[in-house]
Design an enzyme around this catalytic site. Sequence first.
Site, PDB file in Angstrom:
ATOM      1  N   ASP A  67      33.150  43.369  44.849  1.00 21.40           N
ATOM      2  CA  ASP A  67      33.462  44.002  43.567  1.00 21.40           C
ATOM      3  C   ASP A  67      32.506  45.145  43.235  1.00 21.40           C
ATOM      4  O   ASP A  67      31.486  45.332  43.897  1.00 21.40           O
ATOM      5  CB  ASP A  67      33.457  42.959  42.426  1.00 21.40           C
ATOM      6  CG  ASP A  67      32.352  41.907  42.570  1.00 21.40           C
ATOM      7  OD1 ASP A  67      31.372  42.174  43.285  1.00 21.40           O
ATOM      8  OD2 ASP A  67      32.476  40.838  41.966  1.00 21.40           O
ATOM      9  N   ASN A 136      31.610  30.817  34.201  1.00 21.59           N
ATOM     10  CA  ASN A 136      32.957  30.439  33.755  1.00 21.59           C
ATOM     11  C   ASN A 136      33.877  30.119  34.932  1.00 21.59           C
ATOM     12  O   ASN A 136      35.080  30.009  34.765  1.00 21.59           O
ATOM     13  CB  ASN A 136      33.570  31.547  32.877  1.00 21.59           C
ATOM     14  CG  ASN A 136      33.709  32.874  33.627  1.00 21.59           C
ATOM     15  OD1 ASN A 136      33.432  32.949  34.818  1.00 21.59           O
ATOM     16  ND2 ASN A 136      34.147  33.907  32.924  1.00 21.59           N
ATOM     17  N   HIS A 138      34.271  32.075  37.614  1.00 20.50           N
ATOM     18  CA  HIS A 138      34.845  33.225  38.322  1.00 20.50           C
ATOM     19  C   HIS A 138      34.299  33.313  39.744  1.00 20.50           C
ATOM     20  O   HIS A 138      33.185  32.886  40.019  1.00 20.50           O
ATOM     21  CB  HIS A 138      34.675  34.540  37.540  1.00 20.50           C
ATOM     22  CG  HIS A 138      33.298  35.117  37.493  1.00 20.50           C
ATOM     23  ND1 HIS A 138      32.810  35.799  36.402  1.00 20.50           N
ATOM     24  CD2 HIS A 138      32.289  35.159  38.397  1.00 20.50           C
ATOM     25  CE1 HIS A 138      31.590  36.224  36.644  1.00 20.50           C
ATOM     26  NE2 HIS A 138      31.247  35.851  37.851  1.00 20.50           N
ATOM     27  N   GLU A 143      38.348  36.601  36.802  1.00 16.48           N
ATOM     28  CA  GLU A 143      37.996  35.842  35.609  1.00 16.48           C
ATOM     29  C   GLU A 143      39.062  34.790  35.304  1.00 16.48           C
ATOM     30  O   GLU A 143      40.208  34.912  35.769  1.00 16.48           O
ATOM     31  CB  GLU A 143      37.886  36.808  34.416  1.00 16.48           C
ATOM     32  CG  GLU A 143      36.786  37.859  34.546  1.00 16.48           C
ATOM     33  CD  GLU A 143      35.393  37.335  34.198  1.00 16.48           C
ATOM     34  OE1 GLU A 143      35.037  36.207  34.601  1.00 16.48           O
ATOM     35  OE2 GLU A 143      34.634  38.072  33.554  1.00 16.48           O
TER      36      GLU A 143
HETATM   37  C1  F6R Z   1      29.070  39.295  42.597  1.00 15.72           C
HETATM   38  C2  F6R Z   1      30.161  38.427  42.215  1.00 15.72           C
HETATM   39  C3  F6R Z   1      30.031  37.400  41.153  1.00 15.72           C
HETATM   40  C4  F6R Z   1      28.749  36.574  41.280  1.00 15.72           C
HETATM   41  C5  F6R Z   1      28.662  35.548  40.155  1.00 15.72           C
HETATM   42  C6  F6R Z   1      27.354  34.787  40.202  1.00 15.72           C
HETATM   43  O1  F6R Z   1      29.469  40.215  43.596  1.00 15.72           O
HETATM   44  O2  F6R Z   1      31.199  38.588  42.750  1.00 15.72           O
HETATM   45  O3  F6R Z   1      31.142  36.544  41.195  1.00 15.72           O
HETATM   46  O4  F6R Z   1      28.732  35.929  42.514  1.00 15.72           O
HETATM   47  O5  F6R Z   1      28.776  36.195  38.916  1.00 15.72           O
HETATM   48  O6  F6R Z   1      26.312  35.664  39.940  1.00 15.72           O
HETATM   49  P1  F6R Z   1      24.793  35.228  40.105  1.00 15.72           P
HETATM   50  O7  F6R Z   1      24.565  34.991  41.551  1.00 15.72           O
HETATM   51  O8  F6R Z   1      24.016  36.407  39.601  1.00 15.72           O
HETATM   52  O9  F6R Z   1      24.608  33.992  39.268  1.00 15.72           O
END
Ligand code: F6R
Length: 239
Positions: A67, A136, A138, A143
């Site tokens: 992303d 959440n 995701h 989302e």
């Molecule tokens: C990042 C991504 C997100 C993260 C998720 C967890 O490229 O796709 O889904 O993996 O938000 O983020 P952290 O590791 O910062 O807790």
Amino acid sequence: MKLIYAKDYNDLSRKAANILSAQVILHPRAVLGLATGSSPIGTYKQLIEWNKKQDVDFSKVTTVNLDEYVGLDPSNEQSYRYFMDNNFFNHININKANTNVPNGMAVDIEEECKRYDALINSIGGIDMQLLGIGNNGHIAFNEPDEAFEKTTHKVSLKPETIEANKRFFNNISDVPIFAITMGIKSIMQARSIVLIVNSNDKYDILKQSLFGPVTPSVPASILQMHSNLTVIYCCDKEL
Ligand code: F6R
């Protein structure tokens, strides 16, 4: 599903790095799907160390990231391209031309989403996808929603995601509200998936994702349907 309990973040990072480097040693031309965020930083550090020792060679590897924020260009320190260059690509012997992150500055975001899906297809799909999970549920920026979005798409980030990601920005108002994210189909088509979870706060959502109903309101729950999922987690309690 393989569940691997790690005793701490260092242990989690080494275990994930071991699995990724085994993939690259066995398949030097592997396509790796990569994630940003706090969770994979230790994994990337470990891979950098092993690359410097010439234990793992990235010269023929291709990468696709999950992303990117809409509106941040690669020189912006909060962009995911900047993150990947600085936390990983600049320190290993990968050919930068073979590293791919969605272009958040594309004039036509819909076209960019189509280009990204076509690119993933043209390189033969993803051999191993590294994932984190949001508070959440995701995965990438898919989302919670009423349906699983299949292909790469533009997403409005949920308030809880903006809140969680504000730690990387000076101000919550600086956090972009839109992102481009790989869709659930491309993620699920990866031949193997490694999910890393490093937080007690994520214990409940991880448990719900892995053992609760499969529902788009918990996007990570779709991972239950994957035939080659490895979860490496470090929480106070074992699942
Ligand atoms: C990042 C991504 C997100 C993260 C998720 C967890 O490229 O796709 O889904 O993996 O938000 O983020 P952290 O590791 O910062 O807790």
